[in-house]
Write an enzyme that holds these catalytic residues in place. Structure first.
Site, PDB file in Angstrom:
ATOM      1  N   ASN A 212       0.857  -1.191   0.000  1.00  0.00           N
ATOM      2  CA  ASN A 212       0.000   0.000   0.000  1.00  0.00           C
ATOM      3  C   ASN A 212       0.888   1.234   0.000  1.00  0.00           C
ATOM      4  O   ASN A 212       2.098   1.128   0.218  1.00  0.00           O
ATOM      5  CB  ASN A 212      -0.956  -0.040   1.206  1.00  0.00           C
ATOM      6  CG  ASN A 212      -0.190  -0.043   2.515  1.00  0.00           C
ATOM      7  OD1 ASN A 212       0.472   0.927   2.854  1.00  0.00           O
ATOM      8  ND2 ASN A 212      -0.242  -1.153   3.244  1.00  0.00           N
ATOM      9  N   PHE A 325      -4.609   3.642  14.819  1.00  0.00           N
ATOM     10  CA  PHE A 325      -4.827   4.627  13.761  1.00  0.00           C
ATOM     11  C   PHE A 325      -5.889   4.074  12.821  1.00  0.00           C
ATOM     12  O   PHE A 325      -5.918   2.870  12.564  1.00  0.00           O
ATOM     13  CB  PHE A 325      -3.520   4.889  12.989  1.00  0.00           C
ATOM     14  CG  PHE A 325      -2.561   5.729  13.780  1.00  0.00           C
ATOM     15  CD1 PHE A 325      -1.888   5.188  14.866  1.00  0.00           C
ATOM     16  CD2 PHE A 325      -2.342   7.062  13.457  1.00  0.00           C
ATOM     17  CE1 PHE A 325      -1.029   5.953  15.641  1.00  0.00           C
ATOM     18  CE2 PHE A 325      -1.479   7.849  14.213  1.00  0.00           C
ATOM     19  CZ  PHE A 325      -0.814   7.287  15.310  1.00  0.00           C
ATOM     20  N   LYS A 343     -10.860  -3.407  19.111  1.00  0.00           N
ATOM     21  CA  LYS A 343      -9.448  -3.732  19.363  1.00  0.00           C
ATOM     22  C   LYS A 343      -9.033  -3.377  20.790  1.00  0.00           C
ATOM     23  O   LYS A 343      -7.856  -3.422  21.120  1.00  0.00           O
ATOM     24  CB  LYS A 343      -8.568  -3.037  18.323  1.00  0.00           C
ATOM     25  CG  LYS A 343      -8.926  -3.442  16.892  1.00  0.00           C
ATOM     26  CD  LYS A 343      -7.907  -2.992  15.854  1.00  0.00           C
ATOM     27  CE  LYS A 343      -8.454  -3.232  14.444  1.00  0.00           C
ATOM     28  NZ  LYS A 343      -7.414  -3.301  13.423  1.00  0.00           N
TER      29      LYS A 343
HETATM   30  N1  CTP Z   1      -3.768  -3.094  12.189  1.00  0.00           N
HETATM   31  C1  CTP Z   1      -2.979  -4.115  12.653  1.00  0.00           C
HETATM   32  N2  CTP Z   1      -2.950  -5.319  12.003  1.00  0.00           N
HETATM   33  C2  CTP Z   1      -3.709  -5.527  10.916  1.00  0.00           C
HETATM   34  C3  CTP Z   1      -4.518  -4.479  10.414  1.00  0.00           C
HETATM   35  C4  CTP Z   1      -4.534  -3.276  11.078  1.00  0.00           C
HETATM   36  O1  CTP Z   1      -2.293  -3.928  13.649  1.00  0.00           O
HETATM   37  N3  CTP Z   1      -3.656  -6.703  10.301  1.00  0.00           N
HETATM   38  C5  CTP Z   1      -3.815  -1.826  12.918  1.00  0.00           C
HETATM   39  C6  CTP Z   1      -3.248  -0.642  12.173  1.00  0.00           C
HETATM   40  O2  CTP Z   1      -1.864  -0.492  12.438  1.00  0.00           O
HETATM   41  C7  CTP Z   1      -4.067   0.520  12.718  1.00  0.00           C
HETATM   42  C8  CTP Z   1      -5.411  -0.120  13.044  1.00  0.00           C
HETATM   43  O3  CTP Z   1      -5.157  -1.515  13.172  1.00  0.00           O
HETATM   44  O4  CTP Z   1      -3.541   1.038  13.901  1.00  0.00           O
HETATM   45  C9  CTP Z   1      -6.493   0.106  12.041  1.00  0.00           C
HETATM   46  O5  CTP Z   1      -6.019  -0.284  10.772  1.00  0.00           O
HETATM   47  P1  CTP Z   1      -6.934  -0.116   9.473  1.00  0.00           P
HETATM   48  O6  CTP Z   1      -6.184  -0.645   8.287  1.00  0.00           O
HETATM   49  O7  CTP Z   1      -7.469   1.290   9.419  1.00  0.00           O
HETATM   50  O8  CTP Z   1      -8.175  -1.025   9.815  1.00  0.00           O
HETATM   51  P2  CTP Z   1      -8.420  -2.554   9.797  1.00  0.00           P
HETATM   52  O9  CTP Z   1      -8.494  -3.015  11.190  1.00  0.00           O
HETATM   53  O10 CTP Z   1      -7.457  -3.248   8.891  1.00  0.00           O
HETATM   54  O11 CTP Z   1      -9.897  -2.614   9.202  1.00  0.00           O
HETATM   55  P3  CTP Z   1     -10.419  -2.290   7.714  1.00  0.00           P
HETATM   56  O12 CTP Z   1      -9.293  -2.647   6.770  1.00  0.00           O
HETATM   57  O13 CTP Z   1     -11.606  -3.152   7.586  1.00  0.00           O
HETATM   58  O14 CTP Z   1     -10.753  -0.813   7.676  1.00  0.00           O
END
Ligand code: CTP
Length: 407
Positions: A212, A325, A343
């Site tokens: 990404n 975040f 979370k």
């Molecule tokens: N995060 C994480 N591990 C993952 C995905 C996300 O630790 N596999 C953490 C990110 O570092 C961030 C938070 O969770 O602090 C939210 O990440 P985000 O990508 O916005 O959300 P997701 O939980 O992945 O949900 P979605 O993709 O459905 O929006």
């Protein structure tokens, strides 16, 4: 008006570049804010602007001669080195940066810098090609590693007609950087902070991966801000092209699984976690050990879920403060609150990445800090460094168990 500058002893070093005339505004602004200013000019700087300008503005003699004596018993480079609370070189040419990084002390400014125990800051200004020259870049990196502060130049049209990076930073930014140094609080001293930053890479075959556009800027800014406030910072980072912040322990990882393992290992000994990495939610079910050939017209990839690192941290939480975040493109508040709850976070920083100035690649950010008690604090558009400090300020204010009674 920055009261923090009042009664501070600031040496402004001026080197020979066209931006030397702008140093007059720096000196004038510092004096207006109550600082005491002494100016050292190099011989080349005096080709661009007269010392008289700075004598008039600072109310002090301008220093440039290695062998002149201001007092009966002290030599200038030693007395200025001792007098200064900060030495800020603005503009700083490639030459002064090169000299200081190699220990050359052949004029009043370089000898003073070499002799001082004060913080030295550089505001570079030069032609874009010079600024991007790998020799200059290496010298800047080496000095940053040793704790010298750099105030990055701006982009724009340069005096030579070229357009690009190399223009002296805005005067307000230079003054702010000096003020920030003085107001730098040590309110995270003795705390271990875990920060994650950047993207992850989920490999399909040895030469292809899913990732990404995260640049890691926000996480690196948080790590640098925590370190400047005295924390013992552990930064687990995906692949980015940023220089590591000074004084931070770096762990480079590529995949979400690698990030998961490193984060879990560090977590029990940390008191605060800023989970700003953009973690890949899925990875290919099978990794092809050899490069996939384009033999077929269609290629179907099956993806499987990666561990949700933050969710796992939430489950295992003892007394850590967890800051997540949420980068969203719609329903910002609703989605962020959902993540905060699911979370088991203490705080979540939510930002709308479709907004100009708040996206992955931007140098600025703007967003909401939401607490587990349901409070929402709007953080205005700020550069990512200041945004990081504001997040830390707000988190600390609401986390009494983190506040060290000694500070
Ligand atoms: N995060 C994480 N591990 C993952 C995905 C996300 O630790 N596999 C953490 C990110 O570092 C961030 C938070 O969770 O602090 C939210 O990440 P985000 O990508 O916005 O959300 P997701 O939980 O992945 O949900 P979605 O993709 O459905 O929006």
């Amino acid at each position: 008006m920055n009261t923090v500058l009042k009664d501070k002893n600031i040496v402004i070093g001026i080197t020979g570049g066209i931006a030397a005339y702008k140093a007059a505004d720096i000196v004038s602004s510092l004096i207006k804010q109550g600082a005491r200013v002494k100016v050292i000019m190099t011989r080349n700087a005096m080709e661009f602007i007269s010392p008289l300008t700075f004598e008039t503005l600072s109310g002090n003699p301008v220093y440039y001669d290695m062998f002149s004596r201001s007092g009966a018993w002290e030599i200038d480079h030693i007395s200025l080195a001792k007098w200064a609370d900060v030495i800020a070189v603005a503009p700083a040419t490639a030459n002064i940066i090169g000299k200081v990084s190699h220990g050359i002390a052949d004029d009043l400014l370089t000898t003073t810098i070499m002799a001082t125990k004060a913080q030295v800051m550089f505001a570079p200004a030069m032609n874009t090609n010079m600024y991007n020259n790998s020799i200059v870049r290496e010298n800047i990196s080496a000095l940053k590693e040793k704790g010298y502060i750099f105030i990055s130049p701006a982009e724009g049209r340069l005096a030579c007609g070229d357009v690009g990076e190399g223009k002296l930073a805005a005067i307000d930014d230079i003054i702010q950087a000096i003020a920030d140094y003085f107001s730098r609080k040590q309110d995270l001293k003795g705390k271990r902070v875990l920060v994650t930053a950047g993207p992850t890479r989920e490999y399909i075959d040895p030469v292809r991966f899913i990732s990404n556009p995260s640049t890691g800027k926000m996480g690196y800014a948080i790590a640098a801000a925590c370190a400047s406030r005295g924390a013992d910072v552990h930064l687990v980072t995906g692949p980015v092209s940023l220089s590591p912040p000074d004084g931070v322990n770096i762990y480079s990882v590529e995949t979400a699984q690698e990030m998961y393992e490193k984060v879990m290992e560090l977590y029990p000994s940390c008191q605060v976690v800023f989970k700003s990495a953009a973690v890949g939610d899925y990875r290919p079910e099978t990794y092809q050990t050899n490069k996939i050939k384009k033999d077929n017209d269609q290629l179907t990839l099956t993806l499987i879920k990666n561990p949700d690192i933050l969710k796992e941290l939430g489950k295992q939480k003892k007394d850590q403060i967890l800051v997540g975040f949420a980068a969203e493109t719609q329903n910002l508040l609703e989605y962020a609150i959902k993540k905060l709850k699911e979370k088991n976070l203490d705080f979540i920083v939510a930002n709308d990445v479709t907004k100009t100035g708040a996206g992955f690649k931007e140098d600025t950010n703007e967003g909401l800090l939401i607490t587990c008690e349901g409070e929402t604090i709007a953080i205005p558009m700020l550069n990512k460094n200041e945004f990081a400090h504001r997040i830390i300020d707000e988190v600390l204010k609401r986390s009494p168990r983190l506040i060290d009674k000694n500070h």
